[in-house]
Write an enzyme that holds these catalytic residues in place. Structure first.
Site, PDB file in Angstrom:
ATOM      1  N   PHE A 194      -6.439   7.204   3.293  1.00 59.84           N
ATOM      2  CA  PHE A 194      -6.374   5.867   3.768  1.00 59.84           C
ATOM      3  C   PHE A 194      -7.864   5.412   4.261  1.00 59.84           C
ATOM      4  O   PHE A 194      -8.465   6.425   5.193  1.00 59.84           O
ATOM      5  CB  PHE A 194      -5.325   5.658   4.826  1.00 59.84           C
ATOM      6  CG  PHE A 194      -4.287   5.797   4.133  1.00 59.84           C
ATOM      7  CD1 PHE A 194      -3.185   4.742   3.572  1.00 59.84           C
ATOM      8  CD2 PHE A 194      -3.561   7.276   3.880  1.00 59.84           C
ATOM      9  CE1 PHE A 194      -1.947   4.890   2.927  1.00 59.84           C
ATOM     10  CE2 PHE A 194      -2.045   7.195   3.666  1.00 59.84           C
ATOM     11  CZ  PHE A 194      -1.612   6.361   3.015  1.00 59.84           C
ATOM     12  N   THR A 233      -2.660  11.346   0.401  1.00 57.30           N
ATOM     13  CA  THR A 233      -3.426  10.038   0.019  1.00 57.30           C
ATOM     14  C   THR A 233      -4.471  10.020   1.354  1.00 57.30           C
ATOM     15  O   THR A 233      -4.266  10.138   2.483  1.00 57.30           O
ATOM     16  CB  THR A 233      -2.610   8.955   0.296  1.00 57.30           C
ATOM     17  OG1 THR A 233      -1.724   9.004  -1.146  1.00 57.30           O
ATOM     18  CG2 THR A 233      -3.323   7.404  -0.062  1.00 57.30           C
TER      19      THR A 233
END
Length: 377
Positions: free
Chosen positions: A282, A280
């Site tokens: 960020f 992921t």
């Protein structure tokens, strides 16, 4: 029948004439640029170009050639504009960003993150800033944005994209509703685990809680266990916290291993996401529009006219200036059915001449463009 070699020879001769005529045309484009420099006239004159394309199309002998000529001269005009952008003086600021030597952060720095302790975003925050800063948990994406804009936190950390499930669209939309800027990014490898109360066997489980992204990333595992009812939760770590607090043996959560340690749960199964290299991205947001000397990625939001070829023309500025586009995400515009704005990431620094030239052309030809941030990836 005309010999192939003879036909190719004729084409080569015609192409040579086209090149010579093109260079003559570019000399005239230089004269046009000089006139616009003296008068302050905009480079892009859509009404003039549309009228000229219509007239040129009428000179063709058939419908196919008409479309081809319009496309050809659209490209020639686009190239001419790009040349003019390089020779005309800059008259307006492209972005109100200031260069900083480093990202201001220290023991007194407050960073707001989405979720609760043990969440993936919490981990990303500590990996990016270190553990000396003060972390502030927040229940929603929007509340993180608000905390930063209102000065309750110096920075915020939010997920923006997952390698297996794509962009987290809610955060793209939020970026436009606040004046915060992207000042950094962090990519974290995500390993989703099945967590339950100590001593519980997987056969006892009937319900699993997790964030929608967590459930989606583990859809393959969940298909193998149809007995597990799926319930969406606001955050993976919050789901783990609920399982711990409820004390129900039939409940489980999909969350990080760190969340198990945080809330006293056992890890029944590790790495249940189908994409084993699941990561992921960020973003780190701040109030001040700053960038560092070694920033190498620029995030943009561009709105275009709802007409044929508008996106193609905008993207051509990146190609012409040798800029690599690393991401594009479309989002619908409120109140305008089937019209979209585009979130685009490119490689580069706001100080690069190629970036400045591309942004200049896009600013003149798009309905609007906003630089969301220039940061290091």
């Amino acid at each position: 029948m005309l010999d192939l070699k003879e036909a190719r020879k004729n084409i080569d001769a015609i192409d040579k004439q086209i090149v010579e005529l093109f260079e003559k045309r570019m000399l005239e484009a230089n004269a046009v640029a000089e006139y616009k420099r003296k008068t302050g006239k905009a480079v892009y004159d859509k009404e003039r170009e549309d009228e000229k394309l219509e007239n040129l199309g009428q000179l063709s002998s058939n419908e196919f050639n008409k479309k081809a000529i319009v496309e050809l001269f659209s490209q020639i005009m686009s190239i001419s504009r790009k040349y003019q952008y390089t020779v005309l003086p800059q008259t307006s600021k492209l972005a109100d960003f200031k260069r900083a030597e480093e990202l201001p952060a220290g023991p007194d720095t407050k960073v707001c993150y989405f979720g609760v302790p043990g969440a993936h975003t919490h981990q990303a925050m500590e990996d990016f800033f270190g553990e000396e800063i003060t972390g502030i948990s927040s229940p929603t994406f929007q509340s993180v944005m608000e905390a930063v804009e209102q000065g309750e936190a110096d920075y915020g950390v939010l997920p923006i994209e997952n390698s297996s499930t794509g962009g987290i669209t809610a955060n793209y939309d939020l970026l436009l509703n606040y004046s915060n800027c992207i000042v950094g990014q962090y990519v974290n490898r995500i390993e989703q685990c099945l967590l339950a109360l100590p001593g519980v066997a997987i056969e006892e489980l009937r319900t699993v809680f997790s964030h929608p992204q967590g459930l989606l990333q583990c859809s393959g595992f969940l298909k193998e266990h149809p007995e597990l009812g799926q319930i969406e939760f606001s955050n993976t770590a919050t789901a783990a916290k609920k399982v711990a607090e409820d004390g129900e043996r039939s409940q489980a959560a999909i969350a990080a291993k760190r969340a198990a340690k945080e809330y006293g749960l056992q890890v029944l199964k590790e790495g249940i996401q189908q994409e084993k290299n699941n990561s992921t991205r960020f973003i780190v947001i701040g109030r001040e529009p700053i960038y560092l000397a070694d920033s190498n990625k620029i995030a943009l939001c561009i709105e275009l006219s709802h007409e044929c070829g508008s996106l193609y023309r905008i993207l051509s500025h990146f190609l012409f200036n040798g800029l690599n586009m690393t991401q594009i995400e479309s989002r619908p515009m409120q109140g305008k059915n089937w019209e979209y704005r585009f979130f685009i990431d490119i490689e580069g620094n706001l100080e690069d001449p190629s970036v400045q030239n591309a942004l200049r052309g896009i600013k003149e030809e798009a309905k609007s463009v906003r630089v969301l941030g220039n940061f290091k990836c």
